[in-house]
Design an enzyme around this catalytic site. Structure first.
Site, PDB file in Angstrom:
ATOM      1  N   GLY A  12     -10.309   0.533  -8.603  1.00  0.00           N
ATOM      2  CA  GLY A  12      -8.625   1.226  -8.542  1.00  0.00           C
ATOM      3  C   GLY A  12      -8.636  -1.212  -7.633  1.00  0.00           C
ATOM      4  N   ARG A  76     -12.243   3.460 -13.315  1.00  0.00           N
ATOM      5  CA  ARG A  76     -12.709   3.756 -12.103  1.00  0.00           C
ATOM      6  C   ARG A  76     -14.069   4.984 -13.025  1.00  0.00           C
ATOM      7  NH1 ARG A  76      -9.650   4.124  -7.509  1.00  0.00           N
ATOM      8  NH2 ARG A  76      -8.023   3.429  -7.755  1.00  0.00           N
ATOM      9  N   GLY A 113     -14.167  -0.396  -4.060  1.00  0.00           N
ATOM     10  CA  GLY A 113     -13.805   0.268  -2.444  1.00  0.00           C
ATOM     11  C   GLY A 113     -15.068   0.924  -2.218  1.00  0.00           C
ATOM     12  N   ASN A 114     -15.232   2.208  -1.625  1.00  0.00           N
ATOM     13  CA  ASN A 114     -15.946   3.121  -1.231  1.00  0.00           C
ATOM     14  C   ASN A 114     -16.246   3.955  -2.402  1.00  0.00           C
ATOM     15  OD1 ASN A 114     -15.398   3.421   1.846  1.00  0.00           O
ATOM     16  ND2 ASN A 114     -13.468   4.640   1.508  1.00  0.00           N
ATOM     17  N   THR A 136     -10.100  -3.829  -0.935  1.00  0.00           N
ATOM     18  CA  THR A 136      -9.388  -2.669  -1.382  1.00  0.00           C
ATOM     19  C   THR A 136      -8.402  -2.411  -0.448  1.00  0.00           C
ATOM     20  OG1 THR A 136      -8.937  -0.137  -0.959  1.00  0.00           O
ATOM     21  CG2 THR A 136     -10.176  -0.735   0.103  1.00  0.00           C
ATOM     22  N   ASP A 138      -6.923  -0.445   0.576  1.00  0.00           N
ATOM     23  CA  ASP A 138      -6.644   0.505   1.330  1.00  0.00           C
ATOM     24  C   ASP A 138      -7.246  -0.025   3.153  1.00  0.00           C
ATOM     25  OD1 ASP A 138      -5.439   2.142  -0.144  1.00  0.00           O
ATOM     26  OD2 ASP A 138      -7.570   3.090  -0.572  1.00  0.00           O
ATOM     27  N   ARG A 173      22.029   4.561   5.062  1.00  0.00           N
ATOM     28  CA  ARG A 173      21.059   5.540   4.719  1.00  0.00           C
ATOM     29  C   ARG A 173      20.170   5.752   5.288  1.00  0.00           C
ATOM     30  NH1 ARG A 173      22.470   4.807  -2.138  1.00  0.00           N
ATOM     31  NH2 ARG A 173      24.167   5.177  -2.450  1.00  0.00           N
ATOM     32  N   GLN A 285       2.093  -3.290  -5.555  1.00  0.00           N
ATOM     33  CA  GLN A 285       1.339  -3.323  -3.784  1.00  0.00           C
ATOM     34  C   GLN A 285      -0.138  -3.830  -4.149  1.00  0.00           C
ATOM     35  OE1 GLN A 285       2.160   0.019  -0.591  1.00  0.00           O
ATOM     36  NE2 GLN A 285       2.712   0.888  -2.866  1.00  0.00           N
TER      37      GLN A 285
HETATM   38  O1  F6P Z   1      -7.258   2.794  -3.119  1.00  0.00           O
HETATM   39  C1  F6P Z   1      -6.615   1.846  -3.807  1.00  0.00           C
HETATM   40  C2  F6P Z   1      -5.714   2.146  -4.492  1.00  0.00           C
HETATM   41  O2  F6P Z   1      -4.129   1.813  -4.271  1.00  0.00           O
HETATM   42  C3  F6P Z   1      -4.853   4.076  -3.087  1.00  0.00           C
HETATM   43  O3  F6P Z   1      -4.052   2.982  -2.254  1.00  0.00           O
HETATM   44  C4  F6P Z   1      -4.362   4.722  -4.421  1.00  0.00           C
HETATM   45  O4  F6P Z   1      -3.944   5.815  -4.046  1.00  0.00           O
HETATM   46  C5  F6P Z   1      -5.107   4.519  -5.831  1.00  0.00           C
HETATM   47  O5  F6P Z   1      -5.859   3.349  -5.274  1.00  0.00           O
HETATM   48  C6  F6P Z   1      -4.404   4.492  -7.040  1.00  0.00           C
HETATM   49  O6  F6P Z   1      -5.291   4.900  -7.576  1.00  0.00           O
HETATM   50  P1  F6P Z   1      -4.473   4.489  -9.250  1.00  0.00           P
HETATM   51  O7  F6P Z   1      -4.750   3.148  -8.980  1.00  0.00           O
HETATM   52  O8  F6P Z   1      -6.114   4.841  -9.611  1.00  0.00           O
HETATM   53  O9  F6P Z   1      -3.279   5.344  -9.610  1.00  0.00           O
END
Ligand code: F6P
Length: 358
Positions: A12, A76, A113-114, A136, A138, A173, A285
């Site tokens: 990602g 990916r 990332g990982n 990342t 994350d 709310r 994000q």
């Molecule tokens: O690893 C980064 C991330 O944005 C995660 O927070 C999220 O769960 C995932 O990638 C979403 O992946 P994609 O862009 O493949 O939908």
């Protein structure tokens, strides 16, 4: 002797990839002048498998410090399939080694990332000269205190929480904001604290819905007409934590709630009578320009990687440890992740502030 350095971005995307590419490239040219050539491998490991690469011109690394995404493209390509021969009959590992040789690379920088780090380690063990760089939103890469992309995402998610506050207050709310992070709750925890969320739910700490509802009711009794929940997309309940993932995802689907946020919002409405709404900022994000912190970090990481290339120090990934840029062996990092520990300082800060962790 000229050195040819490959660069790829995999997994990602996140803000700061281009800034890191630029940091590495500029520092390489600075150190090695015309003794270095940079080869861009396109769309991550997919480009390495399919021989999709091209020589880069130094001018391509200018003007990208502030640019979001990645000029190299990304994809990916799951690690677990790397050694699996699929319908196309391609031996992916052999193909990657062939491209590395064909492109006459002396080293390959793998930004990711990982998952990216697992494949980087595989390639390193197959004898290629690999250097990893930890990206990342994350913030869950083992062995580094921070990854580039994380702080930009914290800023974006915080702005979402800030904006949600005013509409929550106007309408009295309960607002549930779903923050990215399937396994790691760092982004939810940091943006939740920065945005003044009342309840923060992260995957590392399964929530008890009774406690969540009680926290909402406690605020209402204290005269607060709204509540803000920062919920990690991977959050799950104590009951769900006792089941296999497959089981609870099936259960949620049966209930008509695909995500944790959906389920939590419906349960709060039912248990407290408060009107609830959901907000999912999603890939916002991961988009746009990196914040100043990430630009600096990316430049630090990139220039450090150039030093590793010059020293021919391979089989490692760049890391920040106690405010110092260093590196860790890929073999020590691959296959691990850095989740929010129970004794995390930031969790204690949340508790001290009276924020409910469910
Ligand atoms: O690893 C980064 C991330 O944005 C995660 O927070 C999220 O769960 C995932 O990638 C979403 O992946 P994609 O862009 O493949 O939908």
């Amino acid at each position: 002797m000229k050195k040819r350095i490959g660069i790829l971005t995999s997994g990602g995307d996140c803000p700061g990839l281009n800034a890191t590419i630029r940091g590495a490239a500029k520092a390489l040219y600075q150190r090695m002048g015309d003794k270095v050539e940079i080869v861009g491998v396109l769309n991550g490991y997919d480009g390495l498998i399919n021989g999709n690469y091209r020589e880069m011109d130094p001018s391509e690394f200018s003007g990208i410090l502030t640019v979001g995404g990645t000029i190299l493209g990304t994809k990916r390509t799951p690690f677990k399939k790397m050694r699996v021969i699929e319908e196309d009959q391609v031996d992916k590992v052999a193909a990657m080694k062939k491209t590395y040789k064909e492109a006459k690379l002396d080293c390959l920088l793998c930004l990711g990332g990982n998952g990216t780090h697992k494949t980087a380690n595989l390639l390193s063990q197959e004898g290629l000269n690999i250097i990893g760089l930890p990206k990342t939103i994350d913030n869950d890469i083992y062995g580094t205190d921070v990854t580039f992309g994380f702080h930009t995402a914290v800023d974006i998610a915080t702005e979402v929480i800030d904006r949600i506050h005013t509409t929550a207050g106007s309408h009295s709310r309960v607002m549930c904001i779903e923050i990215m992070g399937n396994k790691a709750g760092w982004l939810t925890l940091y943006s939740g604290i920065a945005g003044g969320a009342d309840i923060i739910l992260i995957p590392e700490h399964p929530y008890n819905i009774e406690k969540v509802a009680a926290a909402v009711e406690k605020r209402a009794k204290a005269g607060k007409n709204f509540s803000i929940l920062a919920v990690a997309e991977g959050a799950y309940s104590v009951e769900e934590s006792k089941m296999k993932r497959k089981q609870w995802t099936a259960q949620r689907a049966e209930e008509g709630h695909t995500t944790a946020t959906n389920r939590i919002a419906a349960q709060i409405e039912q248990m407290t009578g408060a009107e609830t709404r959901i907000c999912v900022p999603g890939h916002m994000q991961r988009g746009g320009s990196p914040c100043a912190y990430d630009r600096v970090l990316a430049t630090q990481f990139g220039s450090y990687a150039a030093g590793l290339v010059a020293d021919e120090h391979y089989g490692v990934t760049v890391a920040m440890v106690n405010n110092h840029v260093t590196c860790n062996p890929l073999v020590d990092v691959a296959g691990k992740s850095r989740l929010v520990p129970d004794d995390c300082d930031m969790l204690n800060v949340a508790r001290a502030m009276g924020i409910s962790l469910g």
